[in-house]
Design a protein around this motif. Structure first.
Motif, PDB file in Angstrom:
ATOM      1  N   LEU A 153     -30.643  55.380 -18.417  1.00  0.00           N
ATOM      2  CA  LEU A 153     -30.353  53.880 -18.802  1.00  0.00           C
ATOM      3  C   LEU A 153     -28.727  53.427 -18.965  1.00  0.00           C
ATOM      4  O   LEU A 153     -28.499  52.252 -18.726  1.00  0.00           O
ATOM      5  N   ARG A 154     -28.173  54.648 -19.610  1.00  0.00           N
ATOM      6  CA  ARG A 154     -26.643  54.373 -19.841  1.00  0.00           C
ATOM      7  C   ARG A 154     -26.049  54.185 -18.346  1.00  0.00           C
ATOM      8  O   ARG A 154     -25.081  53.130 -18.185  1.00  0.00           O
ATOM      9  N   LEU A 155     -26.381  55.135 -17.544  1.00  0.00           N
ATOM     10  CA  LEU A 155     -25.503  55.111 -16.374  1.00  0.00           C
ATOM     11  C   LEU A 155     -25.776  53.597 -15.489  1.00  0.00           C
ATOM     12  O   LEU A 155     -25.101  53.101 -15.048  1.00  0.00           O
ATOM     13  N   ILE A 156     -27.239  53.181 -15.538  1.00  0.00           N
ATOM     14  CA  ILE A 156     -27.612  51.641 -14.958  1.00  0.00           C
ATOM     15  C   ILE A 156     -26.804  50.838 -15.373  1.00  0.00           C
ATOM     16  O   ILE A 156     -26.187  49.963 -14.994  1.00  0.00           O
ATOM     17  N   ASP A 157     -26.903  50.736 -16.833  1.00  0.00           N
ATOM     18  CA  ASP A 157     -26.218  49.796 -17.591  1.00  0.00           C
ATOM     19  C   ASP A 157     -24.638  49.615 -17.417  1.00  0.00           C
ATOM     20  O   ASP A 157     -24.200  48.707 -17.096  1.00  0.00           O
ATOM     21  N   LYS A 158     -24.220  50.755 -17.091  1.00  0.00           N
ATOM     22  CA  LYS A 158     -22.567  50.948 -17.068  1.00  0.00           C
ATOM     23  C   LYS A 158     -21.928  50.585 -15.638  1.00  0.00           C
ATOM     24  O   LYS A 158     -21.336  49.906 -15.369  1.00  0.00           O
ATOM     25  N   PHE A 159     -22.891  51.332 -14.566  1.00  0.00           N
ATOM     26  CA  PHE A 159     -22.385  51.196 -13.351  1.00  0.00           C
ATOM     27  C   PHE A 159     -23.358  50.438 -12.344  1.00  0.00           C
ATOM     28  O   PHE A 159     -23.036  50.413 -11.301  1.00  0.00           O
ATOM     29  N   GLY A 160     -24.489  50.002 -12.763  1.00  0.00           N
ATOM     30  CA  GLY A 160     -25.354  49.214 -11.784  1.00  0.00           C
ATOM     31  C   GLY A 160     -25.028  47.486 -11.812  1.00  0.00           C
ATOM     32  O   GLY A 160     -25.532  47.210 -11.002  1.00  0.00           O
ATOM     33  N   ARG A 161     -24.432  47.228 -12.493  1.00  0.00           N
ATOM     34  CA  ARG A 161     -23.993  45.919 -12.520  1.00  0.00           C
ATOM     35  C   ARG A 161     -23.168  45.406 -11.219  1.00  0.00           C
ATOM     36  O   ARG A 161     -22.321  46.380 -10.676  1.00  0.00           O
ATOM     37  N   ASN A 162     -23.521  44.315 -10.646  1.00  0.00           N
ATOM     38  CA  ASN A 162     -22.756  43.618  -9.540  1.00  0.00           C
ATOM     39  C   ASN A 162     -23.122  44.376  -8.163  1.00  0.00           C
ATOM     40  O   ASN A 162     -22.780  44.363  -7.252  1.00  0.00           O
ATOM     41  N   ARG A 163     -24.281  45.503  -8.293  1.00  0.00           N
ATOM     42  CA  ARG A 163     -24.847  45.858  -7.339  1.00  0.00           C
ATOM     43  C   ARG A 163     -26.189  45.715  -7.095  1.00  0.00           C
ATOM     44  O   ARG A 163     -26.776  45.026  -7.827  1.00  0.00           O
ATOM     45  N   LEU A 164     -26.784  45.981  -5.947  1.00  0.00           N
ATOM     46  CA  LEU A 164     -28.151  45.832  -5.772  1.00  0.00           C
ATOM     47  C   LEU A 164     -28.941  47.041  -6.037  1.00  0.00           C
ATOM     48  O   LEU A 164     -28.911  48.149  -5.460  1.00  0.00           O
ATOM     49  N   VAL A 165     -29.751  47.072  -7.191  1.00  0.00           N
ATOM     50  CA  VAL A 165     -30.572  48.291  -7.508  1.00  0.00           C
ATOM     51  C   VAL A 165     -32.233  47.896  -7.489  1.00  0.00           C
ATOM     52  O   VAL A 165     -32.556  46.939  -7.632  1.00  0.00           O
ATOM     53  N   VAL A 166     -32.642  48.908  -6.573  1.00  0.00           N
ATOM     54  CA  VAL A 166     -34.127  48.750  -6.171  1.00  0.00           C
ATOM     55  C   VAL A 166     -34.888  50.280  -7.077  1.00  0.00           C
ATOM     56  O   VAL A 166     -34.457  51.187  -6.722  1.00  0.00           O
ATOM     57  N   VAL A 167     -35.870  49.777  -7.855  1.00  0.00           N
ATOM     58  CA  VAL A 167     -36.440  51.113  -8.733  1.00  0.00           C
ATOM     59  C   VAL A 167     -38.000  50.944  -8.183  1.00  0.00           C
ATOM     60  O   VAL A 167     -38.756  50.242  -8.431  1.00  0.00           O
ATOM     61  N   ALA A 168     -38.561  52.147  -7.675  1.00  0.00           N
ATOM     62  CA  ALA A 168     -39.921  52.427  -7.434  1.00  0.00           C
ATOM     63  C   ALA A 168     -40.657  53.080  -8.535  1.00  0.00           C
ATOM     64  O   ALA A 168     -40.188  54.214  -8.666  1.00  0.00           O
ATOM     65  N   SER A 169     -41.378  52.417  -9.160  1.00  0.00           N
ATOM     66  CA  SER A 169     -42.052  53.089 -10.466  1.00  0.00           C
ATOM     67  C   SER A 169     -43.167  52.558 -11.011  1.00  0.00           C
ATOM     68  O   SER A 169     -43.332  51.478 -10.810  1.00  0.00           O
ATOM     69  N   ASN A 170     -43.879  53.317 -11.550  1.00  0.00           N
ATOM     70  CA  ASN A 170     -45.095  52.851 -12.435  1.00  0.00           C
ATOM     71  C   ASN A 170     -44.798  52.798 -13.996  1.00  0.00           C
ATOM     72  O   ASN A 170     -45.835  52.477 -14.801  1.00  0.00           O
ATOM     73  N   ASP A 171     -43.483  53.302 -14.342  1.00  0.00           N
ATOM     74  CA  ASP A 171     -43.243  53.530 -15.701  1.00  0.00           C
ATOM     75  C   ASP A 171     -42.251  52.466 -16.027  1.00  0.00           C
ATOM     76  O   ASP A 171     -41.368  52.462 -15.646  1.00  0.00           O
ATOM     77  N   GLN A 172     -42.715  51.655 -17.207  1.00  0.00           N
ATOM     78  CA  GLN A 172     -41.948  50.420 -17.511  1.00  0.00           C
ATOM     79  C   GLN A 172     -40.548  50.789 -17.838  1.00  0.00           C
ATOM     80  O   GLN A 172     -39.633  50.088 -17.619  1.00  0.00           O
ATOM     81  N   GLN A 173     -40.578  51.932 -18.783  1.00  0.00           N
ATOM     82  CA  GLN A 173     -39.228  52.310 -19.212  1.00  0.00           C
ATOM     83  C   GLN A 173     -38.027  52.434 -17.908  1.00  0.00           C
ATOM     84  O   GLN A 173     -36.825  52.343 -18.218  1.00  0.00           O
ATOM     85  N   GLU A 174     -38.758  52.832 -16.848  1.00  0.00           N
ATOM     86  CA  GLU A 174     -37.751  52.997 -15.701  1.00  0.00           C
ATOM     87  C   GLU A 174     -37.076  51.800 -15.063  1.00  0.00           C
ATOM     88  O   GLU A 174     -36.326  51.944 -14.492  1.00  0.00           O
TER      89      GLU A 174
END
Length: 215
Positions: A173-194
């Motif tokens: 979650l830290r990596l996504i928050d810090k480095f995922g901004r302004n990018r296109l992120v797609v997550v395939a999951s059934n786990d809401q925390q992901e």
């Protein structure tokens, strides 16, 4: 990066996984692909990445200014980074060797070097160890680092927290928050925390012959 899917469908033999899928994915937004096992989450992720061809419809890729124009599907791999359970690491390499090897094909984000990656993932002490001796959770940390920290406009993540403990999930979650901004992120999951950070949710069970839409 913008990815436009027009009337896209995918089938294996006579079985349609999804059909008539119309959607537009854009940079600066994060998307969750949800649905039960077998609903097509991983399949759609691979269609987006260009590693699987759609059985019908079209998938178009375009870059914004100053790189205006369509992207040749044969070169689309340059713009994507992917972490998934079915992708394997080069286990004969040490972690440091693997990170340097990976960076020759897909450079890491500007200002990010192997030392920082080792520190971010908490794996500095294992830099000289062959990856085959890593635990499943350590391997997953490496997969997340080499995908999220690659200098690509699109990040595709399939079950990103698989094999991670609580500390590993916090790292994700830290990596996504810090480095995922302004990018296109797609997550395939059934786990809401992901995927709880995602701005849009796409239920693949609603794509069995109907148009997909925002939730």
């Amino acid at each position: 990066m913008k990815i436009t899917l027009t009337d896209v469908g995918k089938r294996f033999n006579r079985d349609w996984i999804f059909r008539h899928f119309n959607y537009e994915f854009v940079s600066g937004c994060s998307y969750a692909l949800t649905g039960p096992n077998g609903s097509g989450k991983s399949t759609l992720l691979q269609v987006l990445a260009g590693s699987l061809s759609a059985s019908e419809g079209t998938v178009g890729y375009s870059l914004p200014s100053p790189q205006i124009g369509l992207v040749d599907p044969e070169n689309i791999y340059r713009y994507f980074s992917l972490a998934a359970p079915y992708l394997q690491l080069v286990e004969e390499m040490t972690l440091l060797e693997f990170l340097r090897f990976h960076s020759k094909f897909k450079p890491f984000l500007p200002g990010t070097d192997t030392k920082e990656i080792l520190s971010l993932t908490g794996l500095s002490a294992s830099a000289g160890k062959q990856i085959r001796y890593f635990s499943s959770g350590m391997k997953q940390r490496v997969k997340l680092a080499q995908s999220i920290l690659s200098d690509t406009p699109v990040i595709l993540l399939d079950e990103p927290c698989g094999n991670l403990d609580g500390e590993g999930i916090s790292l994700y979650l830290r990596l996504i928050d810090k480095f995922g901004r302004n990018r296109l992120v797609v997550v395939a999951s059934n786990d809401q925390q992901e995927y709880d950070f995602c701005q849009a949710k796409i239920d693949l069970m609603e794509c069995k012959g109907v148009n997909a839409g925002w939730q």
